[in-house]
Design a protein around this motif. Structure first.
Motif, mmCIF file in Angstrom:
data_model
loop_
_atom_site.group_PDB
_atom_site.id
_atom_site.type_symbol
_atom_site.label_atom_id
_atom_site.label_comp_id
_atom_site.label_asym_id
_atom_site.label_seq_id
_atom_site.Cartn_x
_atom_site.Cartn_y
_atom_site.Cartn_z
ATOM 1 N N PHE A 1 60.070 71.427 -60.339
ATOM 2 C CA PHE A 1 59.028 70.771 -61.123
ATOM 3 C C PHE A 1 58.563 69.494 -60.430
ATOM 4 N N ASP A 2 57.338 69.083 -60.769
ATOM 5 C CA ASP A 2 56.854 67.775 -60.354
ATOM 6 C C ASP A 2 57.473 66.723 -61.256
ATOM 7 N N LEU A 3 58.063 65.684 -60.685
ATOM 8 C CA LEU A 3 58.796 64.690 -61.462
ATOM 9 C C LEU A 3 57.900 63.960 -62.453
ATOM 10 N N GLN A 4 56.676 63.642 -62.077
ATOM 11 C CA GLN A 4 55.813 62.833 -62.931
ATOM 12 C C GLN A 4 55.048 63.652 -63.965
ATOM 13 N N THR A 5 54.629 64.858 -63.619
ATOM 14 C CA THR A 5 53.784 65.655 -64.515
ATOM 15 C C THR A 5 54.521 66.790 -65.209
ATOM 16 N N GLY A 6 55.659 67.236 -64.640
ATOM 17 C CA GLY A 6 56.372 68.371 -65.197
ATOM 18 C C GLY A 6 55.805 69.716 -64.800
ATOM 19 N N ASP A 7 54.769 69.735 -63.965
ATOM 20 C CA ASP A 7 54.200 71.006 -63.518
ATOM 21 C C ASP A 7 55.265 71.814 -62.780
ATOM 22 N N ARG A 8 55.356 73.120 -63.121
ATOM 23 C CA ARG A 8 56.294 74.001 -62.413
ATOM 24 C C ARG A 8 55.663 74.385 -61.078
ATOM 25 N N LEU A 9 56.327 74.066 -59.980
ATOM 26 C CA LEU A 9 55.772 74.259 -58.650
ATOM 27 C C LEU A 9 56.168 75.591 -58.045
ATOM 28 N N TRP A 10 57.412 76.008 -58.269
ATOM 29 C CA TRP A 10 57.852 77.316 -57.784
ATOM 30 C C TRP A 10 59.142 77.720 -58.476
ATOM 31 N N GLN A 11 59.476 79.021 -58.328
ATOM 32 C CA GLN A 11 60.716 79.572 -58.861
ATOM 33 C C GLN A 11 61.355 80.473 -57.810
ATOM 34 N N ALA A 12 62.677 80.542 -57.825
ATOM 35 C CA ALA A 12 63.392 81.431 -56.909
ATOM 36 C C ALA A 12 64.532 82.093 -57.674
ATOM 37 N N HIS A 13 64.708 83.385 -57.497
ATOM 38 C CA HIS A 13 65.715 84.137 -58.240
ATOM 39 C C HIS A 13 67.137 83.794 -57.780
ATOM 40 N N ARG A 14 68.062 83.820 -58.737
ATOM 41 C CA ARG A 14 69.477 83.779 -58.390
ATOM 42 C C ARG A 14 69.826 85.043 -57.596
ATOM 43 N N GLU A 15 70.905 84.962 -56.851
ATOM 44 C CA GLU A 15 71.465 86.150 -56.234
ATOM 45 C C GLU A 15 72.108 86.994 -57.328
ATOM 46 N N GLU A 16 71.778 88.249 -57.413
ATOM 47 C CA GLU A 16 72.285 89.103 -58.484
ATOM 48 C C GLU A 16 73.817 89.151 -58.514
ATOM 49 N N GLN A 17 74.445 89.321 -57.357
ATOM 50 C CA GLN A 17 75.899 89.450 -57.307
ATOM 51 C C GLN A 17 76.612 88.118 -57.474
ATOM 52 N N ASP A 18 75.907 87.012 -57.192
ATOM 53 C CA ASP A 18 76.531 85.685 -57.246
ATOM 54 C C ASP A 18 75.992 84.853 -58.407
ATOM 55 N N SER A 19 75.302 85.477 -59.358
ATOM 56 C CA SER A 19 74.528 84.715 -60.345
ATOM 57 C C SER A 19 75.370 83.733 -61.139
ATOM 58 N N SER A 20 76.600 84.095 -61.489
ATOM 59 C CA SER A 20 77.405 83.211 -62.330
ATOM 60 C C SER A 20 78.060 82.079 -61.556
ATOM 61 N N SER A 21 78.093 82.179 -60.228
ATOM 62 C CA SER A 21 78.801 81.182 -59.433
ATOM 63 C C SER A 21 77.877 80.275 -58.630
ATOM 64 N N GLU A 22 76.585 80.543 -58.638
ATOM 65 C CA GLU A 22 75.673 79.746 -57.826
ATOM 66 C C GLU A 22 75.517 78.333 -58.388
ATOM 67 N N GLN A 23 75.331 77.380 -57.489
ATOM 68 C CA GLN A 23 75.075 76.005 -57.882
ATOM 69 C C GLN A 23 74.135 75.344 -56.890
ATOM 70 N N VAL A 24 73.278 74.451 -57.408
ATOM 71 C CA VAL A 24 72.433 73.636 -56.539
ATOM 72 C C VAL A 24 73.304 72.502 -56.028
ATOM 73 N N ALA A 25 73.620 72.516 -54.744
ATOM 74 C CA ALA A 25 74.649 71.624 -54.208
ATOM 75 C C ALA A 25 74.091 70.309 -53.687
ATOM 76 N N THR A 26 73.003 70.371 -52.927
ATOM 77 C CA THR A 26 72.420 69.161 -52.366
ATOM 78 C C THR A 26 71.005 69.479 -51.906
ATOM 79 N N ALA A 27 70.331 68.474 -51.393
ATOM 80 C CA ALA A 27 68.971 68.682 -50.890
ATOM 81 C C ALA A 27 68.674 67.655 -49.813
ATOM 82 N N THR A 28 67.769 68.016 -48.918
ATOM 83 C CA THR A 28 67.228 67.083 -47.930
ATOM 84 C C THR A 28 65.743 66.912 -48.229
ATOM 85 N N ASP A 29 65.021 66.265 -47.348
ATOM 86 C CA ASP A 29 63.574 66.139 -47.536
ATOM 87 C C ASP A 29 62.876 67.480 -47.386
ATOM 88 N N ASP A 30 63.572 68.480 -46.832
ATOM 89 C CA ASP A 30 62.934 69.762 -46.524
ATOM 90 C C ASP A 30 63.484 70.945 -47.313
#
Length: 222
Positions: free
Chosen positions: A118-147
């Motif tokens: 999402f856009d931090l200021q407006t809340g607009d949804r910018l994109w979506q990406a599916h979980r891995e089907e086999q790993d869906s319950s264990s996935e986590q957003v761990a970190t991020a860089t500028d890219d």
């Protein structure tokens, strides 16, 4: 206020359409929904399936976005989910807090099969990406860089922050456990087999592997 504990403001961020049942109350008890804050905006996940942003200074509501899947919301509108809330997809022990990177918010809701940005200021949804089907319950957003946003599961994926497209991926030979840690341009992922994988965040290449030696109990070594 820090010195007195006085309440400066309060803001309602979600209202449930149904009474909270005993089973739902138990689920909420062990599921954490930590906040994230940047640039004067506080981002609040909720067990009601909403991601809400408020002004940190005034408490004013800035935006609110439904984060459960589209088909789930349509079922709710048709009254097909009156018996109770949708169960969580992710393991309750894995906490996916909203991750703010610059002007973007990456969030993997426990009730959804999609990582959302999402856009931090407006809340607009910018994109979506599916979980891995086999790993869906264990996935986590761990970190991020500028890219990239790093999603850790049995298959570790780097998604481009601007589009959500996959930049690289690597599959581990055992399941990740606990939470990893970022060290500069690298990310350390603990694995259930007693090793720590050291990944380059730019390329996804494994640049190191720390193995546990049983004859040196309580220590790890290269």
């Amino acid at each position: 206020l820090p010195h007195s504990g006085d309440v400066l403001w309060s803001q309602t961020i979600a209202i449930t359409a149904l009474p909270v049942s005993a089973s739902e109350s138990e689920r909420r008890f062990y599921r954490a929904y930590p906040l994230a804050s940047a640039d004067g905006v506080v981002v609040c996940p909720t067990p009601a399936g909403l991601l809400v942003a408020v002004d940190a200074l005034t408490g004013a509501l800035l935006w609110a976005q439904p984060c459960d899947d589209v088909e789930t919301r349509q079922e709710r509108l048709r009254g097909m989910q009156s018996i109770g809330p949708r169960p969580d997809i992710s393991n309750a022990a894995i906490v996916n807090l909203p991750l703010i990177v610059g002007s973007r918010v990456a969030y993997l809701p426990p009730q959804s099969m999609r990582l959302q940005c999402f856009d931090l200021q407006t809340g607009d949804r910018l994109w979506q990406a599916h979980r891995e089907e086999q790993d869906s319950s264990s996935e986590q957003v761990a970190t991020a860089t500028d890219d990239i946003v790093l999603v850790v599961g049995r298959r570790c994926r780097a998604l481009r922050l601007d589009t959500g497209a996959e930049a690289w991926s690597v599959r581990f030979d055992s399941w990740p456990c606990g939470r990893g840690v970022r060290v500069g341009s690298q990310f350390l992922v603990p694995l259930t087999r007693g090793a720590i994988s050291q990944l380059d965040l730019t390329t996804g290449r494994q640049v190191g592997l720390i193995e546990h030696r049983e004859n040196f109990r309580g220590q790890v070594t290269d």
